[in-house]
Structures are given as structure tokens and as C-alpha cells.
Design a protein around this motif. Structure first.
Motif, PDB file in Angstrom:
ATOM      1  N   ASP A  69       0.883  -1.230  -0.133  1.00 59.84           N
ATOM      2  CA  ASP A  69       0.420   0.329  -0.045  1.00 59.84           C
ATOM      3  C   ASP A  69       0.980   1.125  -0.123  1.00 59.84           C
ATOM      4  OD1 ASP A  69      -2.459  -1.201   0.010  1.00 59.84           O
ATOM      5  OD2 ASP A  69      -2.914  -0.911   1.592  1.00 59.84           O
ATOM      6  N   TYR A  70       1.857   1.103  -1.131  1.00 66.32           N
ATOM      7  CA  TYR A  70       2.582   2.256  -0.867  1.00 66.32           C
ATOM      8  C   TYR A  70       1.731   3.631  -1.694  1.00 66.32           C
ATOM      9  CZ  TYR A  70       6.770   4.793  -2.088  1.00 66.32           C
ATOM     10  OH  TYR A  70       7.808   6.239  -2.487  1.00 66.32           O
ATOM     11  N   VAL A  71       1.761   5.241  -1.204  1.00 71.97           N
ATOM     12  CA  VAL A  71       1.322   5.491  -2.060  1.00 71.97           C
ATOM     13  C   VAL A  71       2.348   5.979  -3.055  1.00 71.97           C
ATOM     14  CG1 VAL A  71       0.089   8.427  -2.093  1.00 71.97           C
ATOM     15  CG2 VAL A  71      -0.018   6.824   0.309  1.00 71.97           C
ATOM     16  N   ILE A  72       1.266   5.878  -4.416  1.00 70.27           N
ATOM     17  CA  ILE A  72       2.294   6.457  -4.941  1.00 70.27           C
ATOM     18  C   ILE A  72       0.583   7.255  -6.249  1.00 70.27           C
ATOM     19  CG2 ILE A  72       2.312   4.091  -6.406  1.00 70.27           C
ATOM     20  CD1 ILE A  72       5.366   4.824  -8.393  1.00 70.27           C
ATOM     21  N   GLY A  73       1.412   8.370  -7.551  1.00 66.74           N
ATOM     22  CA  GLY A  73       0.245   9.285  -7.910  1.00 66.74           C
ATOM     23  C   GLY A  73      -1.117   8.404  -7.259  1.00 66.74           C
ATOM     24  N   ARG A  74      -0.868   9.177  -5.465  1.00 70.72           N
ATOM     25  CA  ARG A  74      -2.521   9.016  -4.496  1.00 70.72           C
ATOM     26  C   ARG A  74      -2.581   7.575  -5.372  1.00 70.72           C
ATOM     27  NH1 ARG A  74      -4.645  15.555  -6.005  1.00 70.72           N
ATOM     28  NH2 ARG A  74      -2.951  16.983  -6.093  1.00 70.72           N
ATOM     29  N   LYS A  75      -2.354   6.961  -5.453  1.00 75.16           N
ATOM     30  CA  LYS A  75      -2.996   5.812  -5.108  1.00 75.16           C
ATOM     31  C   LYS A  75      -1.878   4.458  -4.419  1.00 75.16           C
ATOM     32  CE  LYS A  75      -5.594   5.654  -9.238  1.00 75.16           C
ATOM     33  NZ  LYS A  75      -5.497   7.114  -9.886  1.00 75.16           N
ATOM     34  N   LYS A  76      -2.978   3.202  -4.225  1.00 75.85           N
ATOM     35  CA  LYS A  76      -1.964   2.276  -3.107  1.00 75.85           C
ATOM     36  C   LYS A  76      -2.216   1.006  -3.389  1.00 75.85           C
ATOM     37  CE  LYS A  76      -2.911   4.630   1.576  1.00 75.85           C
ATOM     38  NZ  LYS A  76      -3.496   4.749   2.795  1.00 75.85           N
ATOM     39  N   PRO A  77      -0.956   0.640  -4.954  1.00 73.26           N
ATOM     40  CA  PRO A  77      -0.682  -0.265  -5.844  1.00 73.26           C
ATOM     41  C   PRO A  77      -0.420  -1.800  -4.296  1.00 73.26           C
ATOM     42  CG  PRO A  77       0.713   0.994  -5.838  1.00 73.26           C
ATOM     43  CD  PRO A  77       0.138   1.745  -5.376  1.00 73.26           C
ATOM     44  N   ASP A  78      -0.863  -2.623  -4.268  1.00 76.22           N
ATOM     45  CA  ASP A  78      -0.641  -3.407  -3.160  1.00 76.22           C
ATOM     46  C   ASP A  78       0.732  -4.004  -2.909  1.00 76.22           C
ATOM     47  OD1 ASP A  78      -3.498  -4.464  -2.627  1.00 76.22           O
ATOM     48  OD2 ASP A  78      -3.318  -5.433  -4.215  1.00 76.22           O
ATOM     49  N   TRP A  79       1.427  -3.712  -4.149  1.00 76.09           N
ATOM     50  CA  TRP A  79       2.272  -4.376  -3.289  1.00 76.09           C
ATOM     51  C   TRP A  79       3.501  -3.487  -4.770  1.00 76.09           C
ATOM     52  CZ3 TRP A  79       3.898  -6.503   0.424  1.00 76.09           C
ATOM     53  CH2 TRP A  79       2.818  -7.695   1.973  1.00 76.09           C
ATOM     54  N   LEU A  80       4.729  -2.690  -4.116  1.00 74.67           N
ATOM     55  CA  LEU A  80       6.283  -1.877  -4.569  1.00 74.67           C
ATOM     56  C   LEU A  80       6.779  -2.523  -4.263  1.00 74.67           C
ATOM     57  CD1 LEU A  80       6.882   0.090  -6.434  1.00 74.67           C
ATOM     58  CD2 LEU A  80       6.991   1.431  -4.532  1.00 74.67           C
ATOM     59  N   ILE A  81       7.544  -2.964  -5.209  1.00 74.41           N
ATOM     60  CA  ILE A  81       8.479  -4.501  -5.636  1.00 74.41           C
ATOM     61  C   ILE A  81       9.988  -3.921  -5.947  1.00 74.41           C
ATOM     62  CG2 ILE A  81       9.247  -6.497  -5.983  1.00 74.41           C
ATOM     63  CD1 ILE A  81       6.487  -7.455  -6.604  1.00 74.41           C
ATOM     64  N   ASN A  82      11.658  -4.388  -5.483  1.00 73.99           N
ATOM     65  CA  ASN A  82      12.573  -4.133  -5.756  1.00 73.99           C
ATOM     66  C   ASN A  82      13.350  -4.884  -5.732  1.00 73.99           C
ATOM     67  OD1 ASN A  82      15.326  -2.524  -5.644  1.00 73.99           O
ATOM     68  ND2 ASN A  82      14.766  -1.264  -4.126  1.00 73.99           N
ATOM     69  N   MET A  83      13.195  -5.518  -7.241  1.00 73.78           N
ATOM     70  CA  MET A  83      14.223  -6.496  -7.442  1.00 73.78           C
ATOM     71  C   MET A  83      15.610  -6.564  -8.024  1.00 73.78           C
ATOM     72  SD  MET A  83      11.862  -9.313  -9.052  1.00 73.78           S
ATOM     73  CE  MET A  83      12.460 -11.423  -9.940  1.00 73.78           C
ATOM     74  N   ASN A  84      16.023  -6.236  -8.091  1.00 74.21           N
ATOM     75  CA  ASN A  84      17.294  -6.602  -8.913  1.00 74.21           C
ATOM     76  C   ASN A  84      17.602  -5.068  -8.968  1.00 74.21           C
ATOM     77  OD1 ASN A  84      18.300  -9.183  -8.313  1.00 74.21           O
ATOM     78  ND2 ASN A  84      16.838  -9.428 -10.230  1.00 74.21           N
ATOM     79  N   GLY A  85      17.336  -4.378  -8.671  1.00 73.46           N
ATOM     80  CA  GLY A  85      17.326  -3.369  -8.536  1.00 73.46           C
ATOM     81  C   GLY A  85      16.270  -2.084  -9.071  1.00 73.46           C
ATOM     82  N   GLN A  86      15.102  -2.670  -9.962  1.00 76.50           N
ATOM     83  CA  GLN A  86      14.099  -1.987 -10.211  1.00 76.50           C
ATOM     84  C   GLN A  86      12.724  -2.637  -9.774  1.00 76.50           C
ATOM     85  OE1 GLN A  86      12.859  -5.480 -13.895  1.00 76.50           O
ATOM     86  NE2 GLN A  86      12.448  -3.886 -15.218  1.00 76.50           N
ATOM     87  N   LYS A  87      11.832  -1.529 -10.061  1.00 70.81           N
ATOM     88  CA  LYS A  87      10.535  -1.169  -8.984  1.00 70.81           C
ATOM     89  C   LYS A  87       9.753  -2.000 -10.166  1.00 70.81           C
ATOM     90  CE  LYS A  87      12.491   2.599  -6.048  1.00 70.81           C
ATOM     91  NZ  LYS A  87      11.598   3.834  -5.743  1.00 70.81           N
ATOM     92  N   ILE A  88       8.767  -2.822  -9.476  1.00 75.40           N
ATOM     93  CA  ILE A  88       7.507  -3.162 -10.193  1.00 75.40           C
ATOM     94  C   ILE A  88       6.361  -2.679 -10.003  1.00 75.40           C
ATOM     95  CG2 ILE A  88       6.650  -5.777 -10.956  1.00 75.40           C
ATOM     96  CD1 ILE A  88       9.536  -6.123 -11.379  1.00 75.40           C
ATOM     97  N   LEU A  89       5.456  -2.394  -9.473  1.00 74.64           N
ATOM     98  CA  LEU A  89       4.106  -2.670  -9.267  1.00 74.64           C
ATOM     99  C   LEU A  89       2.890  -3.517  -9.872  1.00 74.64           C
ATOM    100  CD1 LEU A  89       2.642   0.492 -10.364  1.00 74.64           C
ATOM    101  CD2 LEU A  89       3.641   0.002  -8.854  1.00 74.64           C
ATOM    102  N   ALA A  90       2.625  -4.267  -8.689  1.00 74.93           N
ATOM    103  CA  ALA A  90       2.116  -5.580  -8.354  1.00 74.93           C
ATOM    104  C   ALA A  90       0.906  -5.185  -7.653  1.00 74.93           C
ATOM    105  CB  ALA A  90       2.218  -7.112  -7.518  1.00 74.93           C
ATOM    106  N   GLU A  91      -0.469  -6.068  -8.370  1.00 78.96           N
ATOM    107  CA  GLU A  91      -1.550  -6.154  -8.313  1.00 78.96           C
ATOM    108  C   GLU A  91      -2.215  -6.556  -7.994  1.00 78.96           C
ATOM    109  OE1 GLU A  91      -5.035  -2.817  -6.560  1.00 78.96           O
ATOM    110  OE2 GLU A  91      -3.177  -2.756  -6.272  1.00 78.96           O
ATOM    111  N   VAL A  92      -3.439  -6.960  -6.665  1.00 79.83           N
ATOM    112  CA  VAL A  92      -3.980  -8.327  -6.427  1.00 79.83           C
ATOM    113  C   VAL A  92      -5.632  -8.448  -6.875  1.00 79.83           C
ATOM    114  CG1 VAL A  92      -3.947 -10.096  -5.188  1.00 79.83           C
ATOM    115  CG2 VAL A  92      -2.229  -8.555  -5.037  1.00 79.83           C
ATOM    116  N   VAL A  93      -5.670  -9.169  -7.345  1.00 82.10           N
ATOM    117  CA  VAL A  93      -6.716  -9.373  -8.393  1.00 82.10           C
ATOM    118  C   VAL A  93      -7.550 -10.766  -7.538  1.00 82.10           C
ATOM    119  CG1 VAL A  93      -8.777  -9.236 -10.015  1.00 82.10           C
ATOM    120  CG2 VAL A  93      -6.848  -8.117  -9.664  1.00 82.10           C
ATOM    121  N   ARG A  94      -8.671 -10.625  -6.817  1.00 81.96           N
ATOM    122  CA  ARG A  94      -9.317 -11.764  -6.267  1.00 81.96           C
ATOM    123  C   ARG A  94     -10.294 -12.498  -7.362  1.00 81.96           C
ATOM    124  NH1 ARG A  94     -12.516 -14.644  -2.228  1.00 81.96           N
ATOM    125  NH2 ARG A  94     -11.359 -17.153  -1.613  1.00 81.96           N
ATOM    126  N   LEU A  95     -10.855 -13.974  -7.676  1.00 84.73           N
ATOM    127  CA  LEU A  95     -11.655 -14.181  -8.913  1.00 84.73           C
ATOM    128  C   LEU A  95     -12.710 -14.074  -8.006  1.00 84.73           C
ATOM    129  CD1 LEU A  95      -9.973 -15.091 -12.196  1.00 84.73           C
ATOM    130  CD2 LEU A  95     -10.680 -12.510 -11.708  1.00 84.73           C
TER     131      LEU A  95
END
Length: 242
Positions: A69-95
């Protein structure tokens, strides 16, 4: 009526190792997972919270750091990941199935847990009752996947961030890996048929009801994972990688 806190306690009563893993994960990354759960006083939302946690635990094994829930652009994606120096957004959808079906599913899960508690040596086999998710549900105008891409589209393009959609199924919904492969990557798959989705979604990570993970890489996405991250991610799926 069973109280919400009782449902949480009941769920983890037969899963002490999982509970300890979540607590350790929260402590190591200074997260507020339980605080977030306390705002979700609903059975269905509890299992959505569990899905979010499961994906966090998955990424924790391969990333340098992650934030919830890191705030970025006034939104809170579920996960902001730092992986091998690269930032990645990850959002969860449960069906989820429709609410009445989902409540019945939760009731069934509760009965199975009670049986397991009383008969720990007896294996449990769940048969039938699965709802096959239609392509219309996945990719129509009410698609949860499509809505997530649209919600974070501006953040993705402005910050040039890879975006992974994390899809979880429930007891009453069913997605086999081959079905999802054709939905996303077939000749008329969603990566190709929906221009914005195909441009902005770097990949989809599927977590099945049986806690298997499958990753579907979108080679046409504008912002890709680094080669190092692809090399880190794909071997985890062995022969099941797409």
C-alpha cells in the motif's frame, strides 16, 4: 452469526506455521498487514486479504524489498517491489464467485477445517462444485483485470514501471493454466485484443486454489522486466512456465 475475529482465529488454528510466516514477513518488512485486515470486517474480504499476503510471500522469496500500500500517484498499489534494482508494481485480483456462492464456499471451508481438526490423519478430497470462469468475466466490460489496468495506467506510463497483475482464484472459481494461457496469449488473446492491457500489463501471475503459481509474460508490454528479473522469475515455475 460467527464473529469476524472468530473466523480469523478459526482459520489459523490449523495453520500455525502459516501464521508464524505472516508475522515474520510483516516484522521483517515493517508492514501493517494485520492493521489493514482489521479495517476489513468481512469474511470475503478476509480471503481477499489472504490472497494479497500470499503474493507478498511469493515475491519476498525473490526480491530485495517490497512495500504494501505504498502511495504513488495518489493511489496505493498492493505491492511495490524492488527486485534486482528494478521497481515493479503488483496489484492483486481475487476472482470471487457471486456473493451468495462465495459465502457458501466459506461455510464449506469452515466445515473442512473443523473436520481436519477433529480427524488430523484423514486426507480431505474436494470434488465438484467449481465454477469455471468465463472469458466474459475475465475480459468483458466488467473485467476486474481490465479495471486494474485502467486504474494504474497513468502511474505505469508516467513512471515507466513494469506492472504485474496477480490473479487468485477461490474454491468456487476455477482457472486451469492452459485456459488462462489461451485467454491471455492465444491468437486472439487479451494481450493482443485489448490495446491498453497489452501495452501496460507486463505479465500476469496466477495463484490457483491449490497454491500453485504460473506466470504469463507479455512480450508486447511497453515496460518489461529486466533480463535478470526474468531469469530470476521464470525458473521458479519449472516446466509450468509460460
Amino acid at each position: 452469526m460467527i464473529m469476524f475475529d472468530a473466523i480469523v482465529d478459526e482459520y489459523f488454528e490449523t495453520r500455525p506455521e502459516f501464521l508464524a510466516e505472516i508475522n515474520d514477513f510483516e516484522r521483517r518488512h515493517n508492514l501493517s498487514l494485520w492493521k489493514k485486515l482489521n479495517r476489513e470486517r468481512n469474511e470475503i474480504n478476509f480471503f481477499s486479504w489472504l490472497s494479497e499476503v500470499r503474493f507478498g510471500l511469493f515475491f519476498d522469496k525473490i526480491c530485495d524489498d517490497l512495500q504494501n500500500d505504498y502511495v504513488i500517484g495518489r493511489k496505493k498499489p498492493d505491492w511495490l517491489i524492488n527486485m534486482n534494482g528494478q521497481k515493479i508494481l503488483a496489484e492483486v485480483v481475487r476472482l470471487n464467485a457471486p456473493e451468495d456462492e462465495e459465502k457458501n464456499s466459506i461455510k464449506m471451508s469452515r466445515q473442512l477445517r473443523q473436520f481436519q481438526k477433529e480427524n488430523p490423519e484423514v486426507p480431505i478430497v474436494v470434488q465438484g462444485g467449481a465454477k469455471v470462469v468465463s472469458f466474459e468475466f475475465l475480459g468483458g466490460n466488467q473485467s476486474k483485470l481490465q479495471q486494474k489496468e485502467e486504474k494504474y495506467r497513468g502511474i505505469i506510463t508516467e513512471n515507466k514501471l513494469p506492472f504485474i497483475l496477480c490473479v487468485a482464484t477461490s474454491l468456487r472459481t476455477y482457472l486451469c493454466q492452459s485456459m488462462f494461457f489461451h485467454f491471455l496469449m492465444g491468437s486472439r488473446g487479451f494481450y493482443k485484443s485489448d490495446e491498453n492491457f497489452g501495452r501496460n500489463v507486463t505479465g500476469v501471475l496466477l495463484n490457483t486454489y491449490f497454491n500453485e503459481f504460473f506466470y504469463y509474460q507479455n512480450e508486447g508490454a511497453l515496460f518489461q522486466l529486466s533480463k535478470r528479473n526474468i531469469d530470476t522469475l521464470l525458473p521458479l515455475f519449472c516446466n509450468n512456465a509460460y
